[in-house]
Design an enzyme around this catalytic site. Sequence first.
Site, PDB file in Angstrom:
ATOM      1  N   SER A  54     -82.227 -49.438  26.428  1.00 40.31           N
ATOM      2  CA  SER A  54     -82.687 -50.833  26.452  1.00 40.31           C
ATOM      3  C   SER A  54     -83.058 -51.191  27.870  1.00 40.31           C
ATOM      4  O   SER A  54     -82.486 -50.653  28.825  1.00 40.31           O
ATOM      5  CB  SER A  54     -81.573 -51.757  25.956  1.00 40.31           C
ATOM      6  OG  SER A  54     -81.938 -53.114  26.137  1.00 40.31           O
ATOM      7  N   TYR A  89     -73.269 -55.662  25.456  1.00 39.04           N
ATOM      8  CA  TYR A  89     -74.396 -54.765  25.195  1.00 39.04           C
ATOM      9  C   TYR A  89     -74.953 -54.197  26.497  1.00 39.04           C
ATOM     10  O   TYR A  89     -75.210 -52.992  26.609  1.00 39.04           O
ATOM     11  CB  TYR A  89     -75.479 -55.531  24.443  1.00 39.04           C
ATOM     12  CG  TYR A  89     -76.660 -54.708  24.012  1.00 39.04           C
ATOM     13  CD1 TYR A  89     -76.554 -53.808  22.956  1.00 39.04           C
ATOM     14  CD2 TYR A  89     -77.903 -54.831  24.632  1.00 39.04           C
ATOM     15  CE1 TYR A  89     -77.648 -53.050  22.544  1.00 39.04           C
ATOM     16  CE2 TYR A  89     -78.991 -54.088  24.228  1.00 39.04           C
ATOM     17  CZ  TYR A  89     -78.863 -53.206  23.184  1.00 39.04           C
ATOM     18  OH  TYR A  89     -79.944 -52.459  22.779  1.00 39.04           O
TER      19      TYR A  89
END
Length: 277
Positions: A135, A148
């Site tokens: 990501s 996250y």
Amino acid sequence: MEDARTIVVTGASSGIGAHCAHALSGRGWRVFATARKPADIAALEAAGIESFYLDYRQPDSIAALADAVLGRTGGRIDALFNNGAYAQPGAVEDLPVAALRKQFEANFFGWHDLTRRLVPAMRRQGRGRVVHCSSILGLVPASYRGAYVASKYALEGLMLCLRAELAGSGIHVALIEPGPIRSRFASTALGWFEKTVIVENSPHRDAYRAQLARMRAGGTQSRFKLGPEAVMAVLAHALDSPRPKPHYPVTLPARTGLLLKRLLPASLFYRVVARQS
């Protein structure tokens, strides 16, 4: 099928994983796809894709997957695409330690476990590709996404070390940083948020209300949000190029974030990032 290149694609029930599994199968790869729900596994099988149960939080399922795939291929595997993950939203001070542990089991420890079970087969062959759907939040932080972000920062660091350690082995490691992609990711994150964070007890409750509205609407609404085919395009390069890149930012926001991180002084960069969260 014996001559086809073989790949494991995790998190193939929907979104990026499903699109890439089908696209790779259409390109002649022998795809071993994973999902957690029986209905999703059955749908993949109906499309002619060999499918297995996998939950990264369950080490036994990781071992069973690796054994089953290598058993079917006679010990050969050409590529791994680690993709299945979820996001646990919430301000860092509102996150129970148990929520962080769950996030890391699914997004980090499980990925490492599966990777190290398949790399030995690649070493015996003298070739292989390990691609992680990371990501942009593994390189650029964002408020209210601490769990996250932490899992992806950890993944980036660990797998860049693996990349260096595999130099000269014929095995290449690459990381994809998509940015905003159309998927069910936001709706899944909403479920985790509602299970974990007590909004009314938090000093961040006003910010949460705006974020909840956005997640309930399907996540960030942006003209820069792309379909999963954009990830497939860079995955193809990572699998086929003789010199795959270490990082593949996909969307304009991802590329812009990396550019600003390189160009701006750190204090200014983090102020800009904070305003975007």
